[in-house]
Design an enzyme around this catalytic site. Structure first.
Site, PDB file in Angstrom:
ATOM      1  N   LYS A  99      -8.108  -6.901   0.161  1.00 43.56           N
ATOM      2  CA  LYS A  99      -7.742  -6.017  -0.960  1.00 43.56           C
ATOM      3  C   LYS A  99      -8.978  -5.733  -1.818  1.00 43.56           C
ATOM      4  O   LYS A  99      -9.214  -4.596  -2.232  1.00 43.56           O
ATOM      5  CB  LYS A  99      -6.625  -6.655  -1.798  1.00 43.56           C
ATOM      6  CG  LYS A  99      -5.296  -6.648  -1.048  1.00 43.56           C
ATOM      7  CD  LYS A  99      -4.201  -7.468  -1.715  1.00 43.56           C
ATOM      8  CE  LYS A  99      -2.996  -7.525  -0.761  1.00 43.56           C
ATOM      9  NZ  LYS A  99      -1.890  -8.352  -1.246  1.00 43.56           N
ATOM     10  N   GLN A 150      -0.397 -12.563  -5.378  1.00 48.69           N
ATOM     11  CA  GLN A 150      -0.276 -12.743  -3.932  1.00 48.69           C
ATOM     12  C   GLN A 150       0.841 -13.745  -3.615  1.00 48.69           C
ATOM     13  O   GLN A 150       0.856 -14.846  -4.159  1.00 48.69           O
ATOM     14  CB  GLN A 150      -1.623 -13.240  -3.373  1.00 48.69           C
ATOM     15  CG  GLN A 150      -1.686 -13.318  -1.871  1.00 48.69           C
ATOM     16  CD  GLN A 150      -1.586 -11.952  -1.191  1.00 48.69           C
ATOM     17  OE1 GLN A 150      -2.147 -10.972  -1.651  1.00 48.69           O
ATOM     18  NE2 GLN A 150      -0.848 -11.894  -0.118  1.00 48.69           N
ATOM     19  N   ASP A 197       2.790  -3.444  -6.100  1.00 50.26           N
ATOM     20  CA  ASP A 197       3.380  -4.000  -4.874  1.00 50.26           C
ATOM     21  C   ASP A 197       4.805  -3.451  -4.657  1.00 50.26           C
ATOM     22  O   ASP A 197       5.367  -3.590  -3.575  1.00 50.26           O
ATOM     23  CB  ASP A 197       3.468  -5.536  -4.974  1.00 50.26           C
ATOM     24  CG  ASP A 197       2.397  -6.239  -4.145  1.00 50.26           C
ATOM     25  OD1 ASP A 197       1.809  -5.580  -3.259  1.00 50.26           O
ATOM     26  OD2 ASP A 197       2.172  -7.440  -4.370  1.00 50.26           O
TER      27      ASP A 197
END
Ligand code: NAD
Length: 287
Positions: free
Chosen positions: A54, A98, A121
């Site tokens: 990322k 995460q 997300d």
């Protein structure tokens, strides 16, 4: 028949190029680059790889990336305090934590602590709700990447029979909802499904998100079907393999994604797209 191998790496590269162009345009408008904050808790090696990917993608797209690596024993309160700080920071456009998180931290609480307009997300219940009703929120990156791949490949979805194998909140369920939005007739199979083989065999488009190597065998697939393999499984010899028996399936289907190099690269590309969009929407909202 020999299937077309859908090149997720190439499609992801084009999406990132577009995200970079858009990021530059947004940066000119707001006087700084779009900014993504990524929080990682603990030392899970797979999570570390994803976070590094990322970060690299942000650099390539002209997005500022902030990383917060917290120790495994971080308390939920400490993590929520950091998320709250990032969420209030005007110079941060997207925040993600995460997953998976250590067992003593509630993923639900963490996801809900991120404002829907920074939830790049697409996991916040408000964004999930908008995905269901068709509103303008943020879509979860992996399922949105599947739809993007089908569009890039010019694969028709309207009226097609789609079978999704897997019903997780991050892949299976949203993939099914997005295929429904694309006018497919959708069936979701899971660990309690009876007659899985016969159901999958009816599908024009199969999305496999199970997490078991070579779970979908060639005899389960309709000749000419399109297969999107989300699975990422590490074999004992350390190589990666999907949920589909790729070699045998590619003899009978019309198009298939490989693992690696298929769905995987799409996730990060869609995250870049969402982050730039978050910056654009926030800038628009502040005018
Ligand atoms: P999960 O473990 O949360 O869900 C797996 C699903 O498979 C469950 O819903 C379960 O009902 C179903 N399942 C299990 N056994 C089954 C059976 N015998 N028959 C039918 N269904 C069965 O996993 P997940 O998070 O959805 O991830 C699935 C896979 O996709 C994993 O390999 C994961 O690593 C991979 N993944 C890839 C990406 C990416 O490409 N970027 C992103 C997320 C997940």
């Amino acid at each position: 028949m020999s299937a077309k191998i859908i090149d997720g790496k190439a499609i992801a590269a084009r999406i990132k190029e577009n995200a970079a162009k858009d990021a530059a345009e947004v940066a000119r408008a707001i006087g700084r680059k779009p900014c993504l904050a990524v929080v990682i808790v603990g030392e899970d090696p797979a999570s570390r790889v994803y976070v590094n990917n990322k970060k690299k993608a942000c650099e390539a797209c002209g997005i500022t990336s902030l990383e917060y690596a917290l120790p495994e024993q971080t308390s939920q309160e400490e993590l929520l305090a950091l998320i709250d700080r990032l969420d209030r920071d005007d110079a941060v456009d997207g925040v993600l934590c995460q997953l998976p998180l250590p067992a003593h931290i509630s993923e639900e609480k963490v996801i809900e602590a991120i404002s829907p307009d920074k939830d790049v997300d697409g996991f916040h219940p408000v964004n999930v709700g908008k995905m269901v009703t068709g509103g303008e929120g943020f879509l979860p990156c992996t399922p949105a990447g599947l739809i993007e791949m089908l569009k890039y490949e010019g694969i028709e979805t309207a009226g097609k029979r789609c079978v999704v194998i897997g019903r997780s909140n991050i892949v299976g369920k949203p993939a099914a909802l997005l295929m429904l939005r694309e006018n497919a007739t959708v069936t979701v199979c899971h660990s309690r499904t009876n007659g899985l083989k016969e159901i999958v065999r009816e599908a024009d488009i199969v999305i496999a998100a199970v997490g078991r190597p070579k779970f979908v065998t060639a005899d389960m697939l309709k000749p000419g079907a399109v297969v999107l393999d989300v699975g990422i499984n590490r074999l004992p010899d350390r190589t990666l393999c999907g949920d589909v028996d790729f070699a045998a399936a590619s003899e009978t289907v019309s198009a298939i994604t490989p693992v690696p190099g298929g769905v995987g690269p799409m996730t990060v590309a869609m995250l870049m797209k969402n982050t730039v969009e978050a910056a654009r929407r926030r800038a628009r909202a502040s005018l």
